[in-house]
Each structure stands twice: as C-alpha cells, then as structure tokens.
Design an enzyme around this catalytic site. Sequence first.
Site, short mmCIF file in Angstrom:
data_model
loop_
_atom_site.label_atom_id
_atom_site.label_comp_id
_atom_site.label_asym_id
_atom_site.label_seq_id
_atom_site.Cartn_x
_atom_site.Cartn_y
_atom_site.Cartn_z
CD GLU A 40 -2.67 1.35 2.49
OE1 GLU A 40 -2.26 0.75 3.75
OE2 GLU A 40 -3.51 2.13 2.66
NE ARG A 270 5.26 -8.01 9.52
CZ ARG A 270 4.10 -7.50 9.44
NH1 ARG A 270 2.88 -8.21 9.59
NH2 ARG A 270 4.21 -6.66 8.27
CE LYS A 280 4.36 0.12 4.47
NZ LYS A 280 3.07 0.14 3.33
#
Length: 569
Positions: A40, A270, A280
């Site tokens: 994104e 992850r 983020k």
Amino acid sequence: MPAEPPIPEPKSLHFIEEIVEADLASGKHGGRVLTRFPPEPNGYLHIGHAKSICLNFGLAAKYGGATNLRFDDTNPVKEDVEYVDSIREDVRWLGFGWKGEHYASDYFQFLYDYAEYLVQQGKAYVCDLSEAEIREYRGNFHVPGKASPYRDRAPEENLDLFRRMKAGEFPDGSKVLRAKIDMASGNMNLRDPLMYRIRRAHHHRTGDAWLIYPMYDYAHGVSDAIETITHSICTLEFEDHRPLYDWFLEQDVEGRFFQRPLPRQIEFARLNLTYTVMSKRRLLLLVQEGHVKAWDDPRMPTISGLRRRGYTPESVRAFAERVGVAKRDTVIDVGLLEFAIREDLERKAPRAMAVLRPLRLVIENMAEGEVHWLTLPNHPDDPAFGTRQVPFAREVLIERDDFREEAPKKWFRLAPGAEVRLKGACLVRCTEVVRDAAGEVVELRCTWDPASLGGDAPDGRKVKGTLHWVSAAHAVPAEVRLYDRLFTAEDPMDVPEGGDWRDTLNPDSLEVLAGARVEPSLAEVAPGTRVQFERLGYFCADPDGRPGAPVFNRTVGLKDSWAKLEAKG
RNA sequence: UGGGGAGUAGCCAAGUGGUAAGGCAGCAGGUUUUGAUCCUGCGUACCGAGGGUUCGAAUCCUUCCUCCCCAACCA
C-alpha cells in the site's frame, strides 16, 4: 581412479518452493508462475518488505516466471504518490524488475461490476447500520454475531441502493456493502465482512471519480485473479483471511469474471529484527516526532535508510536468503544483517585511511618539509583494485584511541617507549608525551626508523601493532557520522506496565565527529561511494558532503576482538 | 462459540519413520603491514511436555503446555 566429484549439496526447498514445484509438477497453471508484490503506498519500504520482495521476485525468477508490482491503493486517505515513487525506486534498487505495474485503483470499475454481480446473486447487501452497530452485531469471540436487519433486503433493492451509494446520494458512513456469508462463523472475517464504504476523499490516481472504495479483503483477491497471479504470498496475519479470499473468487460460478485455476494465497512469517521497530506506523512516528531526521535516516530499517547507510543491494538480498522462509514468528538478530554487509564489503570496498579522533604525532628525526609519497594497495587481497599515492610526512595524525599512557595487558598499540608500525609507512617509537596546561595529551613525539620505510625493518624485528594514520599537512577535514542501534532494548515493544516503546530509544544512536581527517584521495569522493577506513569499518559518502568537505556514514564497524578482549578484563 | 497458526542449540533453519545439515553468534588456535579478512578445531540440541504405535519416532497417534494472530467503514 579418478576422484569422486564433490556431491553438490541439494539446497533444501522452503515450503513455498515446495508448493510451487508441486503446482508445476501437476501442471496446475500450465507451468506458469506469476507472483506479485503488493504494497500500500502509505509509507516507505523497510527491510521486512525487502524479505517479501526477495521472496516474490526470487521465487518467480527461480521458476522462470515473473512478478508484478501492484500498489494496493484502496484507501485514499492514507496514500500518496510520494510513496509510490519511493517504492518503485526501492524495488529497483534492490535489483528487481517487475513485469506489470498495476494499481488496485485500475480495477475499481471491474471490482464495482463484480460487486453488482454479487448483489444480484443475493451474496452481498447494503447495510444501513452505523459503524458502532456493525461492531455490536458482529458479536465477539465467544458470542455469535446476529444478522443485520438489512441482511435480507431484496437483490433489486440492494442493487438500487448500491448504485445510489456510488452516485453519491448518501453521506459518508451511512451505508456499506457487505458480503452475506456467516454471522455465526468462528472466523470473524466471515461475519458479513464489508466490501465497500462511502468515502468522499481525493484519490491520488482516480481523483474524485469514486465516492465508494473497496476494502482490502475484497479488492486483493480479485486483483490477484485479474492479473492471473498464481501464488499470492502474504504474511501470517492474513491466514484467517484466506477463507474470505477464496470465498470472493469462488462466488463467480459461471466464470463470468474469473477462470480457474484461481490464485492461491500462501502465508509466511514476516521479518522482525532485534533493536528496532518494523511497522510503518511507528517508523512514521519516529520521523514525525524527530527521533530521526527522515525516512532515509541511516538509523532507520527502511530500504532508503539502509541505502544511505551504505548497505549494498546484494547484502540485503543475501540477508533475506539467510533468514529463510517459514511460518514461525521469529526475531532475527540484527547481527546477521551486519554480517551480510561486512561479508559483501570485505571484497568490494577499497581501503583508505581516515582518523576519526586525531592525535598529533611528530617524528622528530624527520626533516620539516620532507614528504614521502607512498604507493599503497587499495585492497589487501585483490590487486585489481590497484594502488594510490598517500603522502607521509613529519607530522601525522593517529587515532586517539590508539595511544595509552599506561598500556594494559596485551596492548599492541602505542604507549610511551613502545614501537608500532604506521601502516604502509614505517616503524615509529614514542619518546615523549606532550600535554597542555590541563594535563591533556596533545601531542606525541616519536622517532622513526628510516630503514623501515614501507613498513618492515631490515633487521627483521617485529612489532605487533599497526596503526592507521594521515599526514597532518595533507589530510582533508571530514565529518563522520557514527551510528548505533536505534533502541537499547532488544525488543522495543516489550515495555513494562505503563511504559512506551519510545522509552528505550537510544540517546546515543548518532554521534557526529566534526574533526575527522581523511587521506587526500578522498577529498572529492562521490556520494554513495563505499570505502573501508582501515581498522575502523566500512563507510559510505553521504550526499551532505561537498567537494573538499566530505561527509561519511559508518555503515558498520569491523569486528573488534581487542574491544572484546578488553571488555573481558 | 471461539477460530486460525507455530514450537528443533543464544538467533535463524534443514529434516517428511532408520538413529539430528548449514549459517550467524560464541569459544580456542594458526596466518596476517587492518587485533580486519582468511584457515582449522570446538555444541552430548533428552527435537515444548507426558503417554502410545513401531524392531526403530523430531517425523505417526494421543493428551497437555507455551507463544503468536483475529472482534478498523486499515492493509
């Protein structure tokens, strides 16, 4: 009898490679492998994304496939072209080229059309419940959800309402489109998830064309199917979204919108790294609150930060390779990242000399104005790096840390009366220590052995210490920035009651050395140039530098077994 | 009425019923005009725990324990 050829160790496959190979073997996708990297555009990419990028692009490359870069831009209030640009740059920097560059927003019309189809099939409905009511009706882990009073609206009414949502007849938040699945499911994602919300927001690509925007769960799988992605790789937290991912694609029974085989979602763990944060949201806070200078601050785990710090794309890729691909929640020791860059730079970085904290050393038995231009190799093991000229004169600067008035045990460096080698130059012996009024050592007086010019004494005597140095008269002033870990805690998120993850920010993560001196060959170094300062570490010229006034970032120090020895006492 | 995942040395990670790879870290030594690099050697990992099946189990069955994710009109 000829020697047996070495048996090539077959590298074991990770579980995703096994899935791909099984699909290849069964001919599921006709031998095709098409992955996608779907960020994104709401922030800068970090080392965790690098793992995903290497996985997606690496997997496709290994099996003769390709990878699409797709921007998952379904939430206009968070996204911006600034991020799109940085993401493209970072992926390219890592060394990967994508097949298609796509945007979920390119599929808004398709998504809308398919949503109308689901409405007509009675599989989606317009719900007038408020956000709070929807939450309440959804129930919780222990209580099944209950049906929205709007759940049984007729398809025709839903279609009309949905079209009017799109046309802007209703205010933001007043209505949503929901998939009609199972309000009693143990999987909360299946309790009639939202497909569309009304959002009067300017989208960075579609502008004001749309007033309704699709949700991730709906848009993602459909986007994968549109692009005929074969393997849709994402992280573990999406595991229980998979049934929903499949549901949205499976509803198209007539194949009007999709054709089998459909893409398959596969989840992996992850990346987490010690001594840093990796979301983020938190990285953004570090920037916004001024804990770091920018997204590309060399202390940041962002790809742009690593780049500015001096990491090579090859080292990041090697790191991603070493951490592996599996489904366990893990935290990788940041030391492994440091190992990866040292390993790469050891053979790639030319050597040079720089003195971070200078201490003047005067060679009393050398004439004033005497200059020896030494020809030094740029790499100790690789002649291909060539040589350079380095001036050596009566007054040199050495590292303050390389002198001790009282030498501890095993001290090989300089001390009163001790003899050491100036790297590439000669042997010097310390004869006198000069202090200022405050008692601070400001200068060392030495004598040199002219016969040792080049570094070795003809009589064969050995010295254990070799110091780096620069000629005081020729050296170029430089700013050197030393970086330490951003947090003092291995896991900054593991905070005691009432604490905050920012409590363990390392106040000494940046140390700026304004008085450093580098050898003249480095005066006009181009930004981005990587070099090893002998005995100190690997450094990278920062864009802040100017010709004649270079700025260096320390990428990583050399292993320091003396420091370790001394720490042990 | 809960659902979904995961547990193999300090950190990762192979292993897929035949008796525990490899890397990082660490330790010891050798080489060295970087205390770097390089080279050599070093780990009883009771495979989360207990039961069971089997000639044989990290691998199969079973019970249990621990950790992670999920109740945004975020992705």
